[in-house]
Design a protein around this motif. Sequence first.
Motif, PDB file in Angstrom:
ATOM      1  N   SER A 154       0.823  -1.206   0.000  1.00 30.48           N
ATOM      2  CA  SER A 154       0.000   0.000   0.000  1.00 30.48           C
ATOM      3  C   SER A 154       0.858   1.257   0.000  1.00 30.48           C
ATOM      4  O   SER A 154       0.570   2.228  -0.713  1.00 30.48           O
ATOM      5  N   ASN A 155       1.925   1.249   0.787  1.00 30.88           N
ATOM      6  CA  ASN A 155       2.822   2.396   0.837  1.00 30.88           C
ATOM      7  C   ASN A 155       3.505   2.622  -0.509  1.00 30.88           C
ATOM      8  O   ASN A 155       3.724   3.768  -0.921  1.00 30.88           O
ATOM      9  N   LYS A 156       3.847   1.533  -1.181  1.00 36.40           N
ATOM     10  CA  LYS A 156       4.511   1.660  -2.476  1.00 36.40           C
ATOM     11  C   LYS A 156       3.561   2.276  -3.500  1.00 36.40           C
ATOM     12  O   LYS A 156       3.957   3.137  -4.299  1.00 36.40           O
ATOM     13  N   VAL A 157       2.295   1.841  -3.482  1.00 39.71           N
ATOM     14  CA  VAL A 157       1.299   2.415  -4.386  1.00 39.71           C
ATOM     15  C   VAL A 157       1.188   3.918  -4.152  1.00 39.71           C
ATOM     16  O   VAL A 157       1.209   4.722  -5.094  1.00 39.71           O
ATOM     17  N   ARG A 158       1.096   4.308  -2.887  1.00 39.07           N
ATOM     18  CA  ARG A 158       0.940   5.732  -2.547  1.00 39.07           C
ATOM     19  C   ARG A 158       2.170   6.545  -2.926  1.00 39.07           C
ATOM     20  O   ARG A 158       2.060   7.700  -3.339  1.00 39.07           O
ATOM     21  N   ARG A 159       3.361   5.956  -2.779  1.00 40.67           N
ATOM     22  CA  ARG A 159       4.585   6.681  -3.154  1.00 40.67           C
ATOM     23  C   ARG A 159       4.608   6.973  -4.651  1.00 40.67           C
ATOM     24  O   ARG A 159       4.973   8.072  -5.070  1.00 40.67           O
ATOM     25  N   ILE A 160       4.207   5.983  -5.438  1.00 39.39           N
ATOM     26  CA  ILE A 160       4.198   6.174  -6.902  1.00 39.39           C
ATOM     27  C   ILE A 160       3.192   7.245  -7.297  1.00 39.39           C
ATOM     28  O   ILE A 160       3.499   8.156  -8.073  1.00 39.39           O
ATOM     29  N   LEU A 161       1.981   7.151  -6.737  1.00 42.89           N
ATOM     30  CA  LEU A 161       0.944   8.132  -7.067  1.00 42.89           C
ATOM     31  C   LEU A 161       1.311   9.515  -6.545  1.00 42.89           C
ATOM     32  O   LEU A 161       1.041  10.530  -7.197  1.00 42.89           O
ATOM     33  N   GLY A 162       1.943   9.556  -5.369  1.00 41.10           N
ATOM     34  CA  GLY A 162       2.355  10.835  -4.808  1.00 41.10           C
ATOM     35  C   GLY A 162       3.439  11.500  -5.633  1.00 41.10           C
ATOM     36  O   GLY A 162       3.496  12.729  -5.720  1.00 41.10           O
ATOM     37  N   SER A 163       4.300  10.712  -6.249  1.00 40.94           N
ATOM     38  CA  SER A 163       5.404  11.276  -7.031  1.00 40.94           C
ATOM     39  C   SER A 163       4.914  12.007  -8.271  1.00 40.94           C
ATOM     40  O   SER A 163       5.635  12.840  -8.832  1.00 40.94           O
ATOM     41  N   ILE A 164       3.685  11.711  -8.723  1.00 38.60           N
ATOM     42  CA  ILE A 164       3.127  12.433  -9.875  1.00 38.60           C
ATOM     43  C   ILE A 164       1.927  13.291  -9.440  1.00 38.60           C
ATOM     44  O   ILE A 164       1.060  13.626 -10.257  1.00 38.60           O
ATOM     45  N   GLY A 165       1.906  13.632  -8.145  1.00 36.68           N
ATOM     46  CA  GLY A 165       0.956  14.613  -7.645  1.00 36.68           C
ATOM     47  C   GLY A 165      -0.500  14.213  -7.663  1.00 36.68           C
ATOM     48  O   GLY A 165      -1.374  15.054  -7.867  1.00 36.68           O
ATOM     49  N   MET A 166      -0.802  12.932  -7.377  1.00 33.49           N
ATOM     50  CA  MET A 166      -2.176  12.465  -7.447  1.00 33.49           C
ATOM     51  C   MET A 166      -2.842  12.269  -6.086  1.00 33.49           C
ATOM     52  O   MET A 166      -4.055  12.013  -6.026  1.00 33.49           O
ATOM     53  N   LEU A 167      -2.111  12.383  -5.003  1.00 34.41           N
ATOM     54  CA  LEU A 167      -2.657  12.005  -3.694  1.00 34.41           C
ATOM     55  C   LEU A 167      -3.824  12.875  -3.244  1.00 34.41           C
ATOM     56  O   LEU A 167      -4.642  12.448  -2.436  1.00 34.41           O
ATOM     57  N   GLY A 168      -3.921  14.087  -3.756  1.00 34.15           N
ATOM     58  CA  GLY A 168      -5.021  14.949  -3.336  1.00 34.15           C
ATOM     59  C   GLY A 168      -6.311  14.718  -4.097  1.00 34.15           C
ATOM     60  O   GLY A 168      -7.342  15.326  -3.776  1.00 34.15           O
ATOM     61  N   GLU A 169      -6.297  13.822  -5.074  1.00 34.48           N
ATOM     62  CA  GLU A 169      -7.477  13.582  -5.908  1.00 34.48           C
ATOM     63  C   GLU A 169      -8.387  12.523  -5.284  1.00 34.48           C
ATOM     64  O   GLU A 169      -7.916  11.528  -4.727  1.00 34.48           O
ATOM     65  N   THR A 170      -9.712  12.735  -5.409  1.00 32.00           N
ATOM     66  CA  THR A 170     -10.689  11.785  -4.845  1.00 32.00           C
ATOM     67  C   THR A 170     -10.531  10.397  -5.458  1.00 32.00           C
ATOM     68  O   THR A 170     -10.572   9.382  -4.758  1.00 32.00           O
ATOM     69  N   GLY A 171     -10.337  10.353  -6.766  1.00 28.84           N
ATOM     70  CA  GLY A 171     -10.218   9.060  -7.446  1.00 28.84           C
ATOM     71  C   GLY A 171      -8.999   8.272  -7.057  1.00 28.84           C
ATOM     72  O   GLY A 171      -8.953   7.049  -7.242  1.00 28.84           O
ATOM     73  N   THR A 172      -7.994   8.956  -6.487  1.00 30.32           N
ATOM     74  CA  THR A 172      -6.781   8.253  -6.067  1.00 30.32           C
ATOM     75  C   THR A 172      -7.091   7.264  -4.945  1.00 30.32           C
ATOM     76  O   THR A 172      -6.502   6.177  -4.877  1.00 30.32           O
ATOM     77  N   LYS A 173      -8.026   7.617  -4.062  1.00 27.64           N
ATOM     78  CA  LYS A 173      -8.419   6.698  -2.987  1.00 27.64           C
ATOM     79  C   LYS A 173      -9.003   5.415  -3.570  1.00 27.64           C
ATOM     80  O   LYS A 173      -8.771   4.324  -3.051  1.00 27.64           O
ATOM     81  N   ASP A 174      -9.765   5.565  -4.651  1.00 24.57           N
ATOM     82  CA  ASP A 174     -10.327   4.387  -5.314  1.00 24.57           C
ATOM     83  C   ASP A 174      -9.221   3.527  -5.918  1.00 24.57           C
ATOM     84  O   ASP A 174      -9.255   2.300  -5.824  1.00 24.57           O
ATOM     85  N   ILE A 175      -8.241   4.186  -6.538  1.00 29.83           N
ATOM     86  CA  ILE A 175      -7.130   3.451  -7.152  1.00 29.83           C
ATOM     87  C   ILE A 175      -6.369   2.653  -6.100  1.00 29.83           C
ATOM     88  O   ILE A 175      -6.071   1.465  -6.294  1.00 29.83           O
TER      89      ILE A 175
END
Length: 282
Positions: A154-175
Amino acid sequence: MTFYILDDHIGDVQVLQRIVQKNELGTVLGTNTDPEKAIQEILDLSPDIVLIDLLMPKMDGISVVKKIHPVNPDINFIMISQVVDKPLIQDAYEAGIEFYITKPNNVIEIKQVINNIIEKRKMAQALAGIRNIMGKESDAANADGAPAQAAAFSNKVRRILGSIGMLGETGTKDIVAIMEELAKDGKSYESKNSIDSYAKTLDADAKIVRQRIRRAIKKGLTNLASLGVEDYYNEIFSDYGNTLFDFESVRLEMDLLRGKGDVGGSPSIDKFFEGLELLCNQ
């Protein structure tokens, strides 16, 4: 990689052949200036990549692709032409080409496109291997180590998404939730089915969930393209650009940011999840 080159101008054929050979991109199995004769040769040789012109006498490149692609969809077509007519280019993509390059021949662009296809083919092979391994190992997983493994994943998924600035998006939680569920069950992402199954657990409309995810992915594409505009050799741009998004979408988004185009990239949800799955399992 193996190549076949089809262009009615022998000079262009020779130029493309030199590009492939000089840059050690692969082996040229055959060339032709006659599209009608080339069709059977391509089917017989089954090259990985075909470099093809659009406007040729007897038969245009789109017609050639339409005859070959349904028979052997594993062949990747790169169309190289001086035509800039958007409807014709769209027809070429719908016929099954992977990329469209505008003449005059730009060696750097041709190399980049070919390398993108090579990486895509490698990724497909790697994904097939990962799916096979995950299927075999899911039943033999150590239950005691499962919580720690799940947290690390889970942490690895979040690190990848965070590196391209997606963590603040609602759909990111779904991903993230979908990826966690797939990892827990030892499954791989399946087009549409994975999102539909996740939506059912929320008792939500799958179309709405898909829209949220698409908006989040689009945000990631925009952020990644901006990194490429500032520095084409940016590590994050290089590592994730070809894996999470297709080359054409990244190029269109970069053109939009540069003010050279009026239509941005349209990212593929399937491509994004498959790339994310590959990155997380490396």
